[in-house]
Design a protein around this motif. Structure first.
Motif, PDB file in Angstrom:
ATOM      1  N   MET A   1       7.834  12.186   3.483  1.00 48.02           N
ATOM      2  CA  MET A   1       6.399  12.397   3.480  1.00 48.02           C
ATOM      3  C   MET A   1       5.698  11.183   4.082  1.00 48.02           C
ATOM      4  O   MET A   1       6.009  10.050   3.729  1.00 48.02           O
ATOM      5  CB  MET A   1       5.875  12.567   2.059  1.00 48.02           C
ATOM      6  CG  MET A   1       6.323  13.776   1.303  1.00 48.02           C
ATOM      7  SD  MET A   1       5.507  15.267   1.839  1.00 48.02           S
ATOM      8  CE  MET A   1       6.848  16.390   1.576  1.00 48.02           C
ATOM      9  N   ASP A   2       4.764  11.446   4.937  1.00 42.11           N
ATOM     10  CA  ASP A   2       3.919  10.388   5.471  1.00 42.11           C
ATOM     11  C   ASP A   2       2.758  10.151   4.513  1.00 42.11           C
ATOM     12  O   ASP A   2       2.320  11.067   3.809  1.00 42.11           O
ATOM     13  CB  ASP A   2       3.373  10.761   6.846  1.00 42.11           C
ATOM     14  CG  ASP A   2       4.462  10.788   7.912  1.00 42.11           C
ATOM     15  OD1 ASP A   2       5.390   9.954   7.828  1.00 42.11           O
ATOM     16  OD2 ASP A   2       4.382  11.632   8.816  1.00 42.11           O
ATOM     17  N   VAL A   3       2.252   8.937   4.497  1.00 36.48           N
ATOM     18  CA  VAL A   3       1.122   8.554   3.650  1.00 36.48           C
ATOM     19  C   VAL A   3      -0.047   8.233   4.561  1.00 36.48           C
ATOM     20  O   VAL A   3       0.123   7.580   5.586  1.00 36.48           O
ATOM     21  CB  VAL A   3       1.460   7.291   2.822  1.00 36.48           C
ATOM     22  CG1 VAL A   3       0.260   6.855   2.002  1.00 36.48           C
ATOM     23  CG2 VAL A   3       2.673   7.523   1.951  1.00 36.48           C
ATOM     24  N   ARG A   4      -1.223   8.694   4.160  1.00 33.65           N
ATOM     25  CA  ARG A   4      -2.419   8.251   4.857  1.00 33.65           C
ATOM     26  C   ARG A   4      -3.549   8.067   3.853  1.00 33.65           C
ATOM     27  O   ARG A   4      -3.564   8.674   2.785  1.00 33.65           O
ATOM     28  CB  ARG A   4      -2.807   9.172   5.992  1.00 33.65           C
ATOM     29  CG  ARG A   4      -3.514  10.435   5.624  1.00 33.65           C
ATOM     30  CD  ARG A   4      -4.224  10.982   6.878  1.00 33.65           C
ATOM     31  NE  ARG A   4      -4.772  12.289   6.711  1.00 33.65           N
ATOM     32  CZ  ARG A   4      -5.935  12.554   6.112  1.00 33.65           C
ATOM     33  NH1 ARG A   4      -6.650  11.596   5.567  1.00 33.65           N
ATOM     34  NH2 ARG A   4      -6.385  13.803   6.037  1.00 33.65           N
ATOM     35  N   ALA A   5      -4.467   7.197   4.204  1.00 33.75           N
ATOM     36  CA  ALA A   5      -5.622   6.931   3.353  1.00 33.75           C
ATOM     37  C   ALA A   5      -6.586   8.109   3.403  1.00 33.75           C
ATOM     38  O   ALA A   5      -6.700   8.800   4.423  1.00 33.75           O
ATOM     39  CB  ALA A   5      -6.327   5.659   3.816  1.00 33.75           C
ATOM     40  N   LEU A   6      -7.273   8.321   2.285  1.00 37.27           N
ATOM     41  CA  LEU A   6      -8.345   9.320   2.272  1.00 37.27           C
ATOM     42  C   LEU A   6      -9.413   8.927   3.279  1.00 37.27           C
ATOM     43  O   LEU A   6      -9.675   7.739   3.493  1.00 37.27           O
ATOM     44  CB  LEU A   6      -8.986   9.395   0.889  1.00 37.27           C
ATOM     45  CG  LEU A   6      -8.243  10.171  -0.182  1.00 37.27           C
ATOM     46  CD1 LEU A   6      -8.987  10.071  -1.503  1.00 37.27           C
ATOM     47  CD2 LEU A   6      -8.030  11.622   0.202  1.00 37.27           C
ATOM     48  N   GLY A  54      -8.305   6.386  -1.756  1.00 39.36           N
ATOM     49  CA  GLY A  54      -7.049   6.920  -2.261  1.00 39.36           C
ATOM     50  C   GLY A  54      -6.113   7.261  -1.127  1.00 39.36           C
ATOM     51  O   GLY A  54      -6.262   6.773  -0.004  1.00 39.36           O
ATOM     52  N   PHE A  55      -5.162   8.134  -1.464  1.00 38.86           N
ATOM     53  CA  PHE A  55      -4.092   8.448  -0.529  1.00 38.86           C
ATOM     54  C   PHE A  55      -3.789   9.931  -0.524  1.00 38.86           C
ATOM     55  O   PHE A  55      -3.968  10.618  -1.527  1.00 38.86           O
ATOM     56  CB  PHE A  55      -2.810   7.697  -0.909  1.00 38.86           C
ATOM     57  CG  PHE A  55      -2.975   6.218  -0.933  1.00 38.86           C
ATOM     58  CD1 PHE A  55      -2.932   5.478   0.239  1.00 38.86           C
ATOM     59  CD2 PHE A  55      -3.205   5.548  -2.127  1.00 38.86           C
ATOM     60  CE1 PHE A  55      -3.108   4.103   0.221  1.00 38.86           C
ATOM     61  CE2 PHE A  55      -3.374   4.175  -2.162  1.00 38.86           C
ATOM     62  CZ  PHE A  55      -3.323   3.451  -0.985  1.00 38.86           C
ATOM     63  N   LEU A  56      -3.276  10.390   0.610  1.00 43.29           N
ATOM     64  CA  LEU A  56      -2.714  11.727   0.741  1.00 43.29           C
ATOM     65  C   LEU A  56      -1.272  11.585   1.185  1.00 43.29           C
ATOM     66  O   LEU A  56      -0.948  10.694   1.978  1.00 43.29           O
ATOM     67  CB  LEU A  56      -3.473  12.546   1.783  1.00 43.29           C
ATOM     68  CG  LEU A  56      -4.904  12.917   1.458  1.00 43.29           C
ATOM     69  CD1 LEU A  56      -5.544  13.612   2.659  1.00 43.29           C
ATOM     70  CD2 LEU A  56      -4.975  13.798   0.227  1.00 43.29           C
ATOM     71  N   LEU A  57      -0.431  12.466   0.684  1.00 42.38           N
ATOM     72  CA  LEU A  57       0.932  12.591   1.190  1.00 42.38           C
ATOM     73  C   LEU A  57       0.942  13.810   2.093  1.00 42.38           C
ATOM     74  O   LEU A  57       0.450  14.881   1.722  1.00 42.38           O
ATOM     75  CB  LEU A  57       1.925  12.747   0.045  1.00 42.38           C
ATOM     76  CG  LEU A  57       2.006  11.558  -0.902  1.00 42.38           C
ATOM     77  CD1 LEU A  57       3.035  11.834  -2.010  1.00 42.38           C
ATOM     78  CD2 LEU A  57       2.365  10.282  -0.162  1.00 42.38           C
ATOM     79  N   MET A  58       1.485  13.617   3.279  1.00 45.24           N
ATOM     80  CA  MET A  58       1.437  14.632   4.317  1.00 45.24           C
ATOM     81  C   MET A  58       2.831  15.183   4.600  1.00 45.24           C
ATOM     82  O   MET A  58       3.778  14.419   4.757  1.00 45.24           O
ATOM     83  CB  MET A  58       0.871  14.033   5.605  1.00 45.24           C
ATOM     84  CG  MET A  58      -0.461  13.311   5.446  1.00 45.24           C
ATOM     85  SD  MET A  58      -1.823  14.400   5.017  1.00 45.24           S
ATOM     86  CE  MET A  58      -1.979  15.325   6.553  1.00 45.24           C
ATOM     87  N   LEU A 107       2.555   8.740  -5.463  1.00 44.22           N
ATOM     88  CA  LEU A 107       1.116   8.462  -5.420  1.00 44.22           C
ATOM     89  C   LEU A 107       0.732   7.390  -6.431  1.00 44.22           C
ATOM     90  O   LEU A 107      -0.069   6.503  -6.134  1.00 44.22           O
ATOM     91  CB  LEU A 107       0.315   9.735  -5.693  1.00 44.22           C
ATOM     92  CG  LEU A 107       0.300  10.783  -4.590  1.00 44.22           C
ATOM     93  CD1 LEU A 107      -0.296  12.082  -5.110  1.00 44.22           C
ATOM     94  CD2 LEU A 107      -0.451  10.277  -3.369  1.00 44.22           C
ATOM     95  N   MET A 108       1.284   7.464  -7.627  1.00 44.12           N
ATOM     96  CA  MET A 108       0.966   6.486  -8.663  1.00 44.12           C
ATOM     97  C   MET A 108       1.448   5.093  -8.258  1.00 44.12           C
ATOM     98  O   MET A 108       0.767   4.100  -8.508  1.00 44.12           O
ATOM     99  CB  MET A 108       1.561   6.903 -10.005  1.00 44.12           C
ATOM    100  CG  MET A 108       0.882   8.121 -10.621  1.00 44.12           C
ATOM    101  SD  MET A 108      -0.893   7.892 -10.908  1.00 44.12           S
ATOM    102  CE  MET A 108      -0.848   6.581 -12.118  1.00 44.12           C
ATOM    103  N   ARG A 109       2.603   5.006  -7.623  1.00 45.31           N
ATOM    104  CA  ARG A 109       3.082   3.700  -7.145  1.00 45.31           C
ATOM    105  C   ARG A 109       2.152   3.136  -6.072  1.00 45.31           C
ATOM    106  O   ARG A 109       1.873   1.939  -6.053  1.00 45.31           O
ATOM    107  CB  ARG A 109       4.506   3.828  -6.612  1.00 45.31           C
ATOM    108  CG  ARG A 109       5.545   3.976  -7.701  1.00 45.31           C
ATOM    109  CD  ARG A 109       6.948   3.899  -7.133  1.00 45.31           C
ATOM    110  NE  ARG A 109       7.918   4.158  -8.173  1.00 45.31           N
ATOM    111  CZ  ARG A 109       8.829   5.122  -8.145  1.00 45.31           C
ATOM    112  NH1 ARG A 109       8.917   5.925  -7.090  1.00 45.31           N
ATOM    113  NH2 ARG A 109       9.672   5.286  -9.131  1.00 45.31           N
ATOM    114  N   LEU A 110       1.687   4.003  -5.190  1.00 43.68           N
ATOM    115  CA  LEU A 110       0.729   3.565  -4.170  1.00 43.68           C
ATOM    116  C   LEU A 110      -0.551   3.052  -4.831  1.00 43.68           C
ATOM    117  O   LEU A 110      -1.102   2.028  -4.421  1.00 43.68           O
ATOM    118  CB  LEU A 110       0.398   4.718  -3.220  1.00 43.68           C
ATOM    119  CG  LEU A 110       1.490   5.135  -2.241  1.00 43.68           C
ATOM    120  CD1 LEU A 110       1.154   6.489  -1.622  1.00 43.68           C
ATOM    121  CD2 LEU A 110       1.659   4.078  -1.154  1.00 43.68           C
TER     122      LEU A 110
END
Length: 152
Positions: A1-6, A54-58, A107-110
């Motif tokens: 999964m890629d991570v990106r900022a909201l 926050g963050f989204l997992l893509m 997500l919680m670790r991020l």
């Protein structure tokens, strides 16, 4: 999964995730539609100015999990005696098609890493029954918070 900022363009997605989270927790759909309309108005400027982040997992181009974060003013407290702010986690949501893959934990670790980078030493959240085991397993503990609804 890629991570990106909201981003500000994620307004509808965050609102949809929040409403789905509360619906799954047992809240009435009519109440949630009203909440979401007011939440949307509250959230839009905060996504723009960064007070809500926050963050989204893509999964490719599709967002499949998200988390909202805030830094809130709070007076120095025994849990953080030298700080006047604390982190706040909200709107943790994983699409049903992507559950049981460790995405909420990711997500919680991020979130924890982001708060640590900001110099925050204390973080709070309000857990649904579904989320409680995850948070407890990551070292989060119950607090003594109570609530009362005033008037109508």
């Amino acid at each position: 999964m890629d991570v990106r900022a909201l981003q500000p363009d994620d307004l509808d997605l965050v609102c949809r995730h929040r409403e789905a989270m509360f619906l799954e927790a047992g809240y009435a759909a009519d109440t949630l539609r009203t909440m979401t309309a007011h939440f949307r108005d509250w959230l839009a400027p905060r996504l723009v100015d960064g007070r809500y982040f926050g963050f989204l997992l893509m999964d490719g181009d599709m967002p499949v999990a998200g988390i909202g974060l805030m830094v809130i003013d709070w007076p120095p407290h025994p849990a953080h005696p030298t700080q006047d702010k604390r982190g706040y986690v909200l709107n943790v949501y994983v699409e049903p098609t992507h559950r049981k893959r460790g995405l909420a934990r990711q997500l919680m670790r991020l979130a924890e890493a982001d708060f640590a980078q900001r110099g925050l030493g204390f973080t709070i959240l309000h857990a649904t029954e579904m989320g409680r085991p995850l948070y407890a397993g990551m070292g989060w503990g119950q607090t003594s918070e109570m609530a009362k609804k005033l008037g109508d």
